[in-house]
Design a protein around this motif. Structure first.
Motif, PDB file in Angstrom:
ATOM      1  N   LYS A  20      34.700  22.481  24.728  1.00 37.11           N
ATOM      2  CA  LYS A  20      36.029  21.933  25.008  1.00 37.11           C
ATOM      3  C   LYS A  20      37.092  22.405  24.002  1.00 37.11           C
ATOM      4  N   HIS A  21      36.710  22.526  22.737  1.00 38.83           N
ATOM      5  CA  HIS A  21      37.739  22.704  21.711  1.00 38.83           C
ATOM      6  C   HIS A  21      37.798  24.079  21.051  1.00 38.83           C
ATOM      7  N   ARG A  22      36.818  24.953  21.315  1.00 37.84           N
ATOM      8  CA  ARG A  22      36.934  26.301  20.738  1.00 37.84           C
ATOM      9  C   ARG A  22      37.680  27.192  21.730  1.00 37.84           C
ATOM     10  N   PHE A  23      38.234  28.264  21.207  1.00 41.03           N
ATOM     11  CA  PHE A  23      39.093  29.115  22.034  1.00 41.03           C
ATOM     12  C   PHE A  23      38.526  30.534  22.066  1.00 41.03           C
ATOM     13  N   PRO A  24      38.909  31.335  23.068  1.00 42.98           N
ATOM     14  CA  PRO A  24      38.382  32.708  23.132  1.00 42.98           C
ATOM     15  C   PRO A  24      38.979  33.574  22.017  1.00 42.98           C
ATOM     16  N   ASP A  70      25.730  17.201  22.479  1.00 45.67           N
ATOM     17  CA  ASP A  70      27.085  16.690  22.223  1.00 45.67           C
ATOM     18  C   ASP A  70      27.922  17.746  21.506  1.00 45.67           C
ATOM     19  N   HIS A  71      27.284  18.392  20.516  1.00 45.70           N
ATOM     20  CA  HIS A  71      28.012  19.423  19.768  1.00 45.70           C
ATOM     21  C   HIS A  71      28.402  20.575  20.693  1.00 45.70           C
ATOM     22  N   ALA A  72      27.466  20.962  21.572  1.00 44.28           N
ATOM     23  CA  ALA A  72      27.757  22.066  22.505  1.00 44.28           C
ATOM     24  C   ALA A  72      28.927  21.693  23.424  1.00 44.28           C
ATOM     25  N   ALA A  73      28.979  20.420  23.844  1.00 41.50           N
ATOM     26  CA  ALA A  73      30.063  19.984  24.737  1.00 41.50           C
ATOM     27  C   ALA A  73      31.402  19.985  23.987  1.00 41.50           C
ATOM     28  N   ILE A  74      31.401  19.501  22.744  1.00 42.06           N
ATOM     29  CA  ILE A  74      32.626  19.522  21.907  1.00 42.06           C
ATOM     30  C   ILE A  74      33.066  20.968  21.714  1.00 42.06           C
ATOM     31  N   TYR A  75      32.073  21.815  21.461  1.00 39.73           N
ATOM     32  CA  TYR A  75      32.340  23.235  21.231  1.00 39.73           C
ATOM     33  C   TYR A  75      33.025  23.864  22.430  1.00 39.73           C
ATOM     34  N   THR A 117      47.218  20.512  20.454  1.00 35.75           N
ATOM     35  CA  THR A 117      47.847  19.199  20.311  1.00 35.75           C
ATOM     36  C   THR A 117      47.122  18.548  19.134  1.00 35.75           C
ATOM     37  N   VAL A 118      47.594  17.365  18.728  1.00 36.92           N
ATOM     38  CA  VAL A 118      46.905  16.682  17.625  1.00 36.92           C
ATOM     39  C   VAL A 118      45.464  16.371  18.068  1.00 36.92           C
ATOM     40  N   THR A 119      45.294  15.871  19.297  1.00 36.18           N
ATOM     41  CA  THR A 119      43.937  15.590  19.803  1.00 36.18           C
ATOM     42  C   THR A 119      43.080  16.854  19.771  1.00 36.18           C
ATOM     43  N   GLY A 120      43.659  17.958  20.241  1.00 34.54           N
ATOM     44  CA  GLY A 120      42.911  19.218  20.288  1.00 34.54           C
ATOM     45  C   GLY A 120      42.478  19.659  18.898  1.00 34.54           C
ATOM     46  N   LEU A 121      43.385  19.491  17.930  1.00 36.05           N
ATOM     47  CA  LEU A 121      43.056  19.902  16.563  1.00 36.05           C
ATOM     48  C   LEU A 121      41.934  19.037  15.990  1.00 36.05           C
ATOM     49  N   MET A 122      41.955  17.742  16.312  1.00 36.22           N
ATOM     50  CA  MET A 122      40.884  16.856  15.840  1.00 36.22           C
ATOM     51  C   MET A 122      39.551  17.245  16.516  1.00 36.22           C
ATOM     52  N   GLY A 123      39.636  17.698  17.773  1.00 35.91           N
ATOM     53  CA  GLY A 123      38.440  18.167  18.475  1.00 35.91           C
ATOM     54  C   GLY A 123      37.898  19.440  17.823  1.00 35.91           C
ATOM     55  N   PHE A 124      38.811  20.342  17.455  1.00 36.14           N
ATOM     56  CA  PHE A 124      38.436  21.596  16.783  1.00 36.14           C
ATOM     57  C   PHE A 124      37.709  21.262  15.472  1.00 36.14           C
ATOM     58  N   LEU A 125      38.277  20.300  14.739  1.00 33.52           N
ATOM     59  CA  LEU A 125      37.673  19.858  13.475  1.00 33.52           C
ATOM     60  C   LEU A 125      36.248  19.340  13.705  1.00 33.52           C
ATOM     61  N   GLN A 126      36.081  18.574  14.783  1.00 27.63           N
ATOM     62  CA  GLN A 126      34.750  18.018  15.076  1.00 27.63           C
ATOM     63  C   GLN A 126      33.748  19.099  15.485  1.00 27.63           C
ATOM     64  N   SER A 127      34.253  20.252  15.936  1.00 27.76           N
ATOM     65  CA  SER A 127      33.325  21.319  16.344  1.00 27.76           C
ATOM     66  C   SER A 127      32.779  22.085  15.131  1.00 27.76           C
ATOM     67  N   PHE A 128      33.353  21.855  13.922  1.00 35.14           N
ATOM     68  CA  PHE A 128      32.862  22.559  12.724  1.00 35.14           C
ATOM     69  C   PHE A 128      31.427  22.102  12.441  1.00 35.14           C
ATOM     70  N   SER A 129      30.564  23.058  12.097  1.00 36.67           N
ATOM     71  CA  SER A 129      29.163  22.696  11.793  1.00 36.67           C
ATOM     72  C   SER A 129      29.114  21.704  10.634  1.00 36.67           C
ATOM     73  N   GLN A 148      32.860  31.457  25.671  1.00 33.39           N
ATOM     74  CA  GLN A 148      34.283  31.852  25.608  1.00 33.39           C
ATOM     75  C   GLN A 148      34.440  33.315  25.190  1.00 33.39           C
ATOM     76  N   SER A 149      33.575  33.728  24.254  1.00 36.61           N
ATOM     77  CA  SER A 149      33.695  35.083  23.715  1.00 36.61           C
ATOM     78  C   SER A 149      32.997  36.115  24.602  1.00 36.61           C
ATOM     79  N   THR A 150      32.223  35.654  25.579  1.00 34.08           N
ATOM     80  CA  THR A 150      31.455  36.578  26.430  1.00 34.08           C
ATOM     81  C   THR A 150      32.293  37.023  27.622  1.00 34.08           C
ATOM     82  N   LEU A 151      32.967  36.049  28.226  1.00 29.23           N
ATOM     83  CA  LEU A 151      33.712  36.322  29.459  1.00 29.23           C
ATOM     84  C   LEU A 151      34.838  37.339  29.249  1.00 29.23           C
TER      85      LEU A 151
END
Ligand SMILES: C[S@@+](CC[C@H](N)C(=O)[O-])C[C@H]1O[C@@H](n2cnc3c(N)ncnc32)[C@H](O)[C@@H]1O
Length: 277
Positions: free
Chosen positions: A17-21, A10-15, A207-219, A54-57
């Motif tokens: 979706k919400h982390r950026f290159p 689940d964490h990998a999937a959130i990651y 977006t607000v949703t995206g930011l909440m997703g980013f927050l959820q990706s924090f360890s 994201q960081s590899t490509l």
């Protein structure tokens, strides 16, 4: 001890979706450094702690071959599904023991990952795998983040800081390496040719949703959620509600932006002919 904080599917999937290159300005710093130190063409890059890729490509246009490695099988699964290319391969392995030959790597990168490694064994491995004259870039954004939206940027930044303060209790001790701006890693790097840069990145759209997703990706959010699932959900909803109220909007898709502070440690392995006898 390695940190196994990004392992869950689940964490990998959130990651994913919400982390950026890594941003363009960081890539420019890394490739200007590499060009200064090494003549083109470049053959082989390894992105260690590559997460969902994201960081590899982003390395692909510069190298004949790119390898992304991560200790988490779930992250590598995501990477293979979403960030594949004929020049890229992925491998599940620890940063401290890489499946590559001695002296074979032109550039080794770790984006938002080096603070999780066992730093001394990792640096030994780095010394083993880099070509003479090969370079390393260990970079990350720090938790010091600013949010931008109309006239309420300060208020939103403060709300996010308050949420981070709750999560800090669940932070892994290794995060101190990041909070110190990678100073410890810089000091331990075994190459005399090295530098440490900090800079403020440009705006990243959310977006607000995206930011909440980013927050959820924090360890630390995931650690909190494991310990207290209901409290973690409540914190998320409260943060989201405070955002919408402050912004005076109802849509979670309302766009906003964030800016992040970055640190980047760069070094070049001394070519043999330059080593003093
Ligand atoms: C914050 S993520 C960064 C992912 C990616 N580089 C990015 O920029 O989005 C950190 C990654 O480092 C990995 N990691 C942590 N400790 C590791 C280790 N000792 N060896 C290899 N990977 C490790 C985690 O599994 C996780 O995927």
């Amino acid at each position: 001890m390695s940190s196994h904080l990004f392992e869950g599917k689940d964490h990998a999937a959130i990651y994913q979706k919400h982390r950026f290159p890594p941003p363009e300005e960081l890539l420019n710093i890394i490739f200007s450094y590499l060009e200064e130190k090494k003549d083109k063409p470049y053959d082989f890059a390894v992105d260690v702690g590559c997460g969902s890729g994201q960081s590899t490509l982003v390395l692909v246009p510069h190298f004949a071959r790119v390898l992304g490695t991560d200790i988490s099988e779930a992250q590598i699964q995501q990477a293979k599904q979403t960030h594949s290319s004929s020049q890229v391969s992925y491998s599940v392995c620890p940063a401290e023991s890489l499946p590559v030959e001695d002296g074979s790597v032109d550039l080794l990168t770790a984006f938002t990952a080096a603070h999780w490694f066992d730093i001394r064994p990792f640096l030994k491995e780095l010394e083993r795998v880099l070509k003479p004259g090969g370079c390393v870039s260990l970079s990350s954004y720090t938790p010091r983040m600013r949010i931008h939206y109309g006239g309420c940027s300060e208020a939103l930044t403060e709300i996010f800081k308050e949420t981070q303060a709750v999560l800090n209790k669940y932070a892994n001790e290794k995060l101190h390496v990041l909070l110190s701006g990678y100073q410890e890693i810089f000091d331990l790097l075994p190459f005399p040719d090295k530098k440490r840069i900090t800079f403020q990145g440009g705006e990243i759209s959310f977006t607000v949703t995206g930011l909440m997703g980013f927050l959820q990706s924090f360890s630390m959010f995931q650690t909190f959620k494991k310990a207290q699932p209901e409290a973690a959900e409540a914190l998320l909803h409260q943060t989201q509600a405070r955002f919408l109220e402050t912004m005076k909007v109802s849509s979670l898709e309302t766009p906003l932006a964030i800016t992040l502070e970055y640190v980047c440690v760069l070094a070049c392995k001394t070519p043999k002919e330059k080593v003093a006898p």
